[in-house]
Write an enzyme that holds these catalytic residues in place. Structure first.
Site, PDB file in Angstrom:
ATOM      1  N   LYS A  23      58.344  39.008  37.937  1.00 34.45           N
ATOM      2  CA  LYS A  23      57.676  40.136  37.260  1.00 34.45           C
ATOM      3  C   LYS A  23      56.405  40.524  38.005  1.00 34.45           C
ATOM      4  O   LYS A  23      56.151  41.692  38.254  1.00 34.45           O
ATOM      5  CB  LYS A  23      57.335  39.712  35.821  1.00 34.45           C
ATOM      6  N   ASN A  24      55.601  39.512  38.369  1.00 37.07           N
ATOM      7  CA  ASN A  24      54.295  39.806  38.954  1.00 37.07           C
ATOM      8  C   ASN A  24      54.368  40.269  40.404  1.00 37.07           C
ATOM      9  O   ASN A  24      53.354  40.648  40.987  1.00 37.07           O
ATOM     10  CB  ASN A  24      53.375  38.592  38.837  1.00 37.07           C
ATOM     11  N   CYS A 118      47.633  40.706  28.043  1.00 37.27           N
ATOM     12  CA  CYS A 118      47.591  39.492  27.233  1.00 37.27           C
ATOM     13  C   CYS A 118      46.174  39.226  26.727  1.00 37.27           C
ATOM     14  O   CYS A 118      45.200  39.469  27.443  1.00 37.27           O
ATOM     15  CB  CYS A 118      48.029  38.297  28.081  1.00 37.27           C
ATOM     16  N   ARG A 123      38.933  40.414  30.713  1.00 41.96           N
ATOM     17  CA  ARG A 123      39.543  40.628  32.022  1.00 41.96           C
ATOM     18  C   ARG A 123      39.088  41.955  32.598  1.00 41.96           C
ATOM     19  O   ARG A 123      39.811  42.946  32.557  1.00 41.96           O
ATOM     20  CB  ARG A 123      41.074  40.568  31.889  1.00 41.96           C
ATOM     21  N   ASP A 307      49.172  30.539  34.801  1.00 40.38           N
ATOM     22  CA  ASP A 307      50.311  31.005  34.009  1.00 40.38           C
ATOM     23  C   ASP A 307      51.282  29.881  33.636  1.00 40.38           C
ATOM     24  O   ASP A 307      52.252  30.124  32.914  1.00 40.38           O
ATOM     25  CB  ASP A 307      51.070  32.114  34.764  1.00 40.38           C
ATOM     26  N   ARG A 399      58.063  40.275  27.277  1.00 37.29           N
ATOM     27  CA  ARG A 399      57.380  40.924  28.411  1.00 37.29           C
ATOM     28  C   ARG A 399      57.677  40.203  29.726  1.00 37.29           C
ATOM     29  O   ARG A 399      57.523  40.790  30.797  1.00 37.29           O
ATOM     30  CB  ARG A 399      55.853  40.915  28.192  1.00 37.29           C
TER      31      ARG A 399
HETATM   32  C1  UD1 Z   1      47.535  38.235  37.768  1.00 37.85           C
HETATM   33  C2  UD1 Z   1      48.829  37.982  37.031  1.00 37.85           C
HETATM   34  C3  UD1 Z   1      48.584  37.088  35.836  1.00 37.85           C
HETATM   35  C4  UD1 Z   1      47.877  35.808  36.273  1.00 37.85           C
HETATM   36  C5  UD1 Z   1      46.635  36.109  37.105  1.00 37.85           C
HETATM   37  C6  UD1 Z   1      45.992  34.867  37.698  1.00 37.85           C
HETATM   38  C7  UD1 Z   1      50.057  40.018  37.460  1.00 37.85           C
HETATM   39  C8  UD1 Z   1      50.640  41.270  36.917  1.00 37.85           C
HETATM   40  N1  UD1 Z   1      49.375  39.256  36.599  1.00 37.85           N
HETATM   41  O1  UD1 Z   1      46.669  38.893  36.851  1.00 37.85           O
HETATM   42  O2  UD1 Z   1      49.834  36.789  35.235  1.00 37.85           O
HETATM   43  O3  UD1 Z   1      47.493  35.069  35.128  1.00 37.85           O
HETATM   44  O4  UD1 Z   1      46.982  36.984  38.194  1.00 37.85           O
HETATM   45  O5  UD1 Z   1      46.904  34.169  38.467  1.00 37.85           O
HETATM   46  O6  UD1 Z   1      50.233  39.698  38.613  1.00 37.85           O
HETATM   47  N2  UD1 Z   1      38.496  39.285  37.345  1.00 37.85           N
HETATM   48  C9  UD1 Z   1      37.254  39.886  37.279  1.00 37.85           C
HETATM   49  N3  UD1 Z   1      37.129  41.138  37.794  1.00 37.85           N
HETATM   50  C10 UD1 Z   1      38.165  41.814  38.357  1.00 37.85           C
HETATM   51  C11 UD1 Z   1      39.428  41.181  38.431  1.00 37.85           C
HETATM   52  C12 UD1 Z   1      39.541  39.920  37.909  1.00 37.85           C
HETATM   53  O7  UD1 Z   1      36.297  39.303  36.763  1.00 37.85           O
HETATM   54  O8  UD1 Z   1      37.978  42.950  38.816  1.00 37.85           O
HETATM   55  C13 UD1 Z   1      38.663  37.923  36.771  1.00 37.85           C
HETATM   56  C14 UD1 Z   1      39.584  37.976  35.553  1.00 37.85           C
HETATM   57  O9  UD1 Z   1      38.889  38.304  34.386  1.00 37.85           O
HETATM   58  C15 UD1 Z   1      40.108  36.567  35.531  1.00 37.85           C
HETATM   59  C16 UD1 Z   1      40.216  36.210  37.003  1.00 37.85           C
HETATM   60  O10 UD1 Z   1      39.344  37.110  37.678  1.00 37.85           O
HETATM   61  O11 UD1 Z   1      39.199  35.697  34.900  1.00 37.85           O
HETATM   62  C17 UD1 Z   1      41.625  36.303  37.577  1.00 37.85           C
HETATM   63  O12 UD1 Z   1      42.096  37.616  37.492  1.00 37.85           O
HETATM   64  P1  UD1 Z   1      43.139  38.233  38.537  1.00 37.85           P
HETATM   65  O13 UD1 Z   1      43.404  37.280  39.641  1.00 37.85           O
HETATM   66  O14 UD1 Z   1      42.651  39.593  38.879  1.00 37.85           O
HETATM   67  O15 UD1 Z   1      44.413  38.343  37.631  1.00 37.85           O
HETATM   68  P2  UD1 Z   1      45.332  39.605  37.360  1.00 37.85           P
HETATM   69  O16 UD1 Z   1      45.608  40.330  38.629  1.00 37.85           O
HETATM   70  O17 UD1 Z   1      44.817  40.360  36.196  1.00 37.85           O
END
Ligand code: UD1
Length: 425
Positions: A23-24, A118, A123, A307, A399
């Site tokens: 999915k990701n 989620c 986030r 995850d 999902r």
């Molecule tokens: C992706 C995955 C999700 C997984 C996560 C971490 C997808 C669609 N989803 O989510 O399933 O749990 O990676 O492996 O691929 N953060 C900030 N600012 C930002 C971006 C992120 O502070 O601009 C923080 C987030 O709040 C979180 C951490 O960084 O605490 C990790 O986020 P990120 O790696 O961006 O995860 P996602 O891409 O949202």
């Protein structure tokens, strides 16, 4: 009354299944289609999941034509795209933010209501926005939406404060349509990033270093039609392997890359679980006695995946010993603990750390899934518990898990879907 899954636990799961497409990985590759103009992107091994349909609806809203059958998705992108995204779709799923970079690169403008997803802590998308600003976009926040605009992006060097998966993907896509050499430092190294890089290379961009902390992109003025195969889902695979272990059975997952499960497999090995891997499959069997407790910290790839944190916690609740889990990627990713306790688990939370004291048996209960992976973990608990477990909040589970009940039943699970009252009317 909600839809419910009734699980009659205590049956060992045995047999083999094939992993779904990730999915990701599929979500960002779908978003990358927006970089095309009057061209086609074909994706193979796309899982049939709620989040995939949400992204497809979002792309359709922007003007793309999509057909999806038997895991094959064809995305035809017109010459002109819309660049305003609707709140009802974006709020359903955090990964909607992945269209922001491609739209700014393609249309010079994009509007994105702040995304949902989620309920696992705050986030933000500040890293995505900072990176786009470095590339020459101006960002305004207006009534809960982000508006990004540019007269022309320029290739540049961006050092991320944290290796965010989504920010790396957004910037990688933006740079692929920005002529010149961009460099992303402290980039996320997840296998899903490499799948996206592979898609961008197939479209004609130059991308090097994906899978490491430094990714170099030489963007093109225009990108070409391409076909991409989605990698197997390492999180889904991990969930089924743990189902076999927790029910004291033996499950093999085929069609995966065991390297992508490295952190989980080495923790299980440390706990005394027999792990057998071939180049494209993994089999876990329960050691014939209880497995031991372990200490682990979730972290970006190749660290232990956040995850899989709820699912490994479920398995550690049954360990002969005490485990310590530290969640370093998200805040408040322990909402499932309260539900676990209803099933007889002994867990103590101190901030982002939990101490799990293994118990000899779990007991069935009525529980609610608060997010996707918490839902998967509760299903594992139900399969391992004595008696009957009723899980609601299933919309989260759909999902991310394709044909979950069918796959679990093929391994010997006894489960039943009870539709909620809205459906009965
Ligand atoms: C992706 C995955 C999700 C997984 C996560 C971490 C997808 C669609 N989803 O989510 O399933 O749990 O990676 O492996 O691929 N953060 C900030 N600012 C930002 C971006 C992120 O502070 O601009 C923080 C987030 O709040 C979180 C951490 O960084 O605490 C990790 O986020 P990120 O790696 O961006 O995860 P996602 O891409 O949202």
């Amino acid at each position: 009354m909600d839809d419910r899954m009734i699980i009659r636990g205590g049956r060992p799961l045995r047999g083999s299944i094939t992993a779904q497409g990730a999915k990701n990985a599929a979500l960002p590759v779908m978003a990358s289609a927006l970089l095309l103009q009057g061209r086609r992107l074909i994706l193979e091994r796309v899982p049939d999941l709620q989040d995939i349909h949400t992204m497809a609806d979002l792309l359709r809203h922007l003007g793309a034509q999509i057909s999806f059958e038997g895991g094959r998705m064809t995305i035809d992108v017109p010459e002109e795209l819309k660049w305003e995204t609707p709140a009802n779709l974006v709020r359903k799923m955090r990964a909607s933010s992945l269209v922001l970079g491609p739209l700014v690169a393609r249309c010079k403008e994009a509007v994105l209501p702040l995304p949902g997803g989620c309920a696992i802590g705050s986030r933000p998308i500040d890293l995505h926005l900072k990176g786009l600003t470095r590339m020459g976009a101006s960002i305004d926040l207006e009534q809960g939406s982000v508006r990004a605009r540019t007269d022309g992006l320029s290739a540049t060097r961006i050092a991320l404060d944290f290796p965010s998966v989504g920010a790396t993907e957004n910037l990688l896509m933006t740079a692929a349509l920005t002529p010149g050499e961009s460099v992303i430092e402290n980039a996320a190294r997840e296998p899903e990033i490499s799948n996206l890089a592979q898609a961008l290379r197939a479209m004609g961009a130059y991308v090097e270093g994906d899978g490491t902390g430094t990714v170099v992109i030489r963007g093109a003025k225009e990108l070409e039609s391409a076909t991409v195969r989605i990698i197997p889902d390492r999180i889904e695979a991990s969930t089924y392997l743990l189902a076999g272990l927790m029910t004291r059975g033996e499950v093999t997952v085929n069609g995966i890359n065991p390297e992508h499960l490295g952190a989980l497999l080495s923790k299980l090995d440390e706990a005394g679980v027999a792990v057998e891997a071939s180049p494209d499959s993994v089999c876990l069997s329960s050691p014939g006695r209880d497995w031991g407790g372990v200490t682990l910290t979730t972290s970006p790839y190749p660290g232990f995946p956040t995850d899989v944190q709820p699912q490994i916690m479920a398995a550690l609740c049954m360990a002969d010993g005490t485990s310590v889990i530290h969640e370093s990627v998200f805040d408040s990713r322990y909402v499932h603990v309260e539900e676990f306790r209803r099933m007889g688990c002994k867990i103590d939370i101190q901030g982002n750390t939990v101490v799990v004291i293994g118990v000899p048996k779990l007991t069935g209960a009525e529980v609610r899934a608060s997010d996707l992976r918490a839902g998967a973990a509760l299903i594992l608990m139900g399969l391992a518990a004595e008696g009957e477990t009723s899980v609601c909040g299933l919309n989260h589970v759909w999902r991310g898990y394709e044909r979950l009940m069918e796959k679990m039943e093929s391994l010997g699970a006894d489960m039943e879907f009870v539709p909620g009252s809205e459906r009965e009317e």
